[in-house]
Design a protein around this motif. Structure first.
Motif, PDB file in Angstrom:
ATOM      1  N   LEU A  20      11.943   2.952   2.288  1.00  0.00           N
ATOM      2  CA  LEU A  20      11.060   1.459   2.884  1.00  0.00           C
ATOM      3  C   LEU A  20       9.698   1.525   3.148  1.00  0.00           C
ATOM      4  O   LEU A  20       8.954   0.736   2.801  1.00  0.00           O
ATOM      5  N   ASN A  21       9.336   2.612   3.880  1.00  0.00           N
ATOM      6  CA  ASN A  21       7.902   3.022   4.256  1.00  0.00           C
ATOM      7  C   ASN A  21       7.073   3.043   2.793  1.00  0.00           C
ATOM      8  O   ASN A  21       5.919   2.235   2.883  1.00  0.00           O
ATOM      9  N   GLU A  22       7.569   3.582   2.001  1.00  0.00           N
ATOM     10  CA  GLU A  22       6.659   3.703   0.565  1.00  0.00           C
ATOM     11  C   GLU A  22       6.595   2.410  -0.060  1.00  0.00           C
ATOM     12  O   GLU A  22       5.507   1.844  -0.328  1.00  0.00           O
ATOM     13  N   LYS A  23       7.701   1.616  -0.058  1.00  0.00           N
ATOM     14  CA  LYS A  23       7.532   0.377  -0.547  1.00  0.00           C
ATOM     15  C   LYS A  23       6.574  -0.683   0.184  1.00  0.00           C
ATOM     16  O   LYS A  23       6.128  -1.407  -0.309  1.00  0.00           O
ATOM     17  N   ILE A  24       6.987  -0.635   1.504  1.00  0.00           N
ATOM     18  CA  ILE A  24       6.286  -1.374   2.249  1.00  0.00           C
ATOM     19  C   ILE A  24       4.671  -1.132   2.363  1.00  0.00           C
ATOM     20  O   ILE A  24       3.810  -2.097   2.151  1.00  0.00           O
ATOM     21  N   ALA A  25       4.199  -0.057   2.062  1.00  0.00           N
ATOM     22  CA  ALA A  25       2.737   0.401   1.759  1.00  0.00           C
ATOM     23  C   ALA A  25       2.200  -0.088   0.574  1.00  0.00           C
ATOM     24  O   ALA A  25       1.145  -0.418   0.407  1.00  0.00           O
ATOM     25  N   GLU A  26       3.212  -0.036  -0.631  1.00  0.00           N
ATOM     26  CA  GLU A  26       2.915  -0.478  -1.724  1.00  0.00           C
ATOM     27  C   GLU A  26       2.591  -2.156  -1.980  1.00  0.00           C
ATOM     28  O   GLU A  26       1.680  -2.555  -2.340  1.00  0.00           O
ATOM     29  N   VAL A  27       3.573  -2.961  -1.105  1.00  0.00           N
ATOM     30  CA  VAL A  27       3.383  -4.173  -1.001  1.00  0.00           C
ATOM     31  C   VAL A  27       2.218  -4.718  -0.307  1.00  0.00           C
ATOM     32  O   VAL A  27       1.487  -5.372  -0.420  1.00  0.00           O
ATOM     33  N   SER A  28       1.970  -3.808   1.033  1.00  0.00           N
ATOM     34  CA  SER A  28       0.841  -4.198   1.875  1.00  0.00           C
ATOM     35  C   SER A  28      -0.588  -3.845   1.139  1.00  0.00           C
ATOM     36  O   SER A  28      -1.318  -4.922   1.144  1.00  0.00           O
TER      37      SER A  28
END
Length: 428
Positions: free
Chosen positions: A80-88
């Motif tokens: 989730l942290n990786e996906k959040i970083a991408e979306v951010s």
């Protein structure tokens, strides 16, 4: 800058306003960026909530001895942290593009601003004074200045290049006299005087709307600083990031600075004399007002500029700029134009504008009034020339010239000229 919520909810209004300004804006691009940004925010918030839930479960699972399940939750959090970083990152990219678009949209013209295509459709509001009729062959100020040895264009070109001015003797004193007279007069009418830097950083120029749109008109240094085109930049940004009290408003500031402009796009225009140069002196007025009082303060500011011309006895007219001639940050503008015999016409000597909350939003200048509302609101900013000194000097020289080639000094300037009443060649 316009409020993004206003832009989102009033797209027809903005489209018509840009049409009235002889421009346009890409409404489809705005909607695309706005929707992308909001979608990314929603995705980011949903994943953050999911991550927080998973993080809380890890501790509980560890206490219950469920190590395998806890490790699975950790993997879920890492993913989730990786996906959040991408979306951010995508959200940040969309926000940057959206802000870049918003900061290039000019202010919405006030309803009282006349609709028109260009300067030829600026209606005249009033006139003061009567242009002088000469009983001798009058001279343009550039010829008067050369004959009296108070303006030296050739040496100015040698020193710096074209569109610069070198004043000598009583010419230099007249320039200084006008500056002091203007600053003192505005001070007597409630303006606080400031002495400002003539260089500003990018954030400061962004606050008043010169950047990013008008960078080509600015001189800049290798250190990332810019020479200011007007003291409006510094005077307005004195309160950048501040929250003012309603009881302080309106605030009235003035200041003299040298001003610097590339004059891009003016090739061939006003190449002689003091009218259009790269460096010129100006006394500027700036106000901070409540929205309810902003346009009333504009009328009073125009009166303050007119007062200078009336005290100098210079004929002028006031025009209201139409939408096609309106400046980037302005919602409503009056120009004062002084009579110049050499042009057989009126030429701009002051421009007074109400910018509503357009600059305040960019520079984050707000005020509070607990008796009327909660929190804070953006102030209205106003600016006006009080006046352009070189153009005022040109007007004084031409309108006060005498048959023998000398120049009578206006009475109000005599004390500032050390008692000199006439500028004549035999005094130099």
């Amino acid at each position: 800058m316009l409020d993004i919520k206003f832009v989102r909810e009033n797209q027809d209004v903005i489209t018509q306003a840009m049409k009235n300004r002889n421009g346009s804006w890409d409404v489809d691009k705005f909607n695309e960026l706005d929707e992308s940004r909001r979608s990314y925010i929603a995705d980011e918030e949903a994943m953050q909530a999911k991550r927080n839930t998973a993080s809380k479960q890890i501790g509980a699972l560890m206490r219950e001895g469920k190590a395998d399940e806890a490790e699975a939750s950790k993997e879920e959090v890492r993913a989730l942290n990786e996906k959040i970083a991408e979306v951010s990152a995508k959200r940040s990219e969309a926000e940057t593009a959206l802000n870049e678009m918003l900061c290039r949209i000019p202010n919405i013209p006030h309803e009282s601003t006349p609709v028109g295509k260009d300067e030829t459709e600026n209606p005249e509001v009033r006139r003061w004074g009567t242009p002088r009729k000469f009983d001798f062959e009058f001279k343009a100020h550039w010829d008067l200045g050369a004959d009296l040895n108070i303006i030296d264009s050739e040496r100015a070109t040698k020193l710096a290049g074209s569109r610069f001015v070198l004043l000598g003797g009583l010419g230099a004193r007249l320039e200084r006299a006008l500056i002091n007279f203007m600053a003192d007069t505005h001070g007597s009418r409630g303006y606080k005087e400031w002495w400002c830097p003539v260089m500003a950083n990018g954030n400061t120029l962004y606050g008043t709307g010169q950047l990013p749109k008008f960078e080509e008109d600015l001189f800049h240094t290798t250190e990332g600083l810019y020479l200011i085109p007007t003291a409006e930049v510094q005077l307005t940004n004195i309160h950048a990031g501040d929250v003012l009290e309603a009881s302080q408003l309106p605030l009235k500031y003035c200041g003299y600075t040298a001003c610097f402009r590339e004059e891009a796009g003016s090739a061939g225009r006003d190449t002689r004399g003091l009218i259009r140069v790269h460096q010129f002196d100006k006394v500027e007025m700036v106000k901070f007002a409540t929205p309810e009082d902003g346009f009333n303060q504009l009328e009073l500011m125009v009166e303050d500029a007119e007062n200078i011309l009336q005290l100098l006895g210079l004929p002028y007219r006031v025009i209201s700029l139409c939408t096609g001639d309106l400046g980037f940050s302005a919602a409503k503008t009056y120009d004062l134009e002084v009579w110049l015999p050499s042009y057989d016409a009126y030429k701009e000597i002051s421009s007074c504008s109400c910018c509503t909350d357009f600059q305040a939003r960019r520079a984050n200048i707000r005020y509070r009034d607990p008796n009327k509302f909660k929190g804070t609101r953006y102030v209205y900013t106003l600016n006006g020339s009080g006046l352009a000194v070189g153009r005022t000097m040109a007007a004084v020289m031409e309108n006060y010239q005498q048959a023998d080639g000398s120049i009578k000094v206006p009475d109000v300037l005599v004390p500032y000229m050390g008692g000199v009443e006439v500028i004549a060649a035999d005094q130099l």
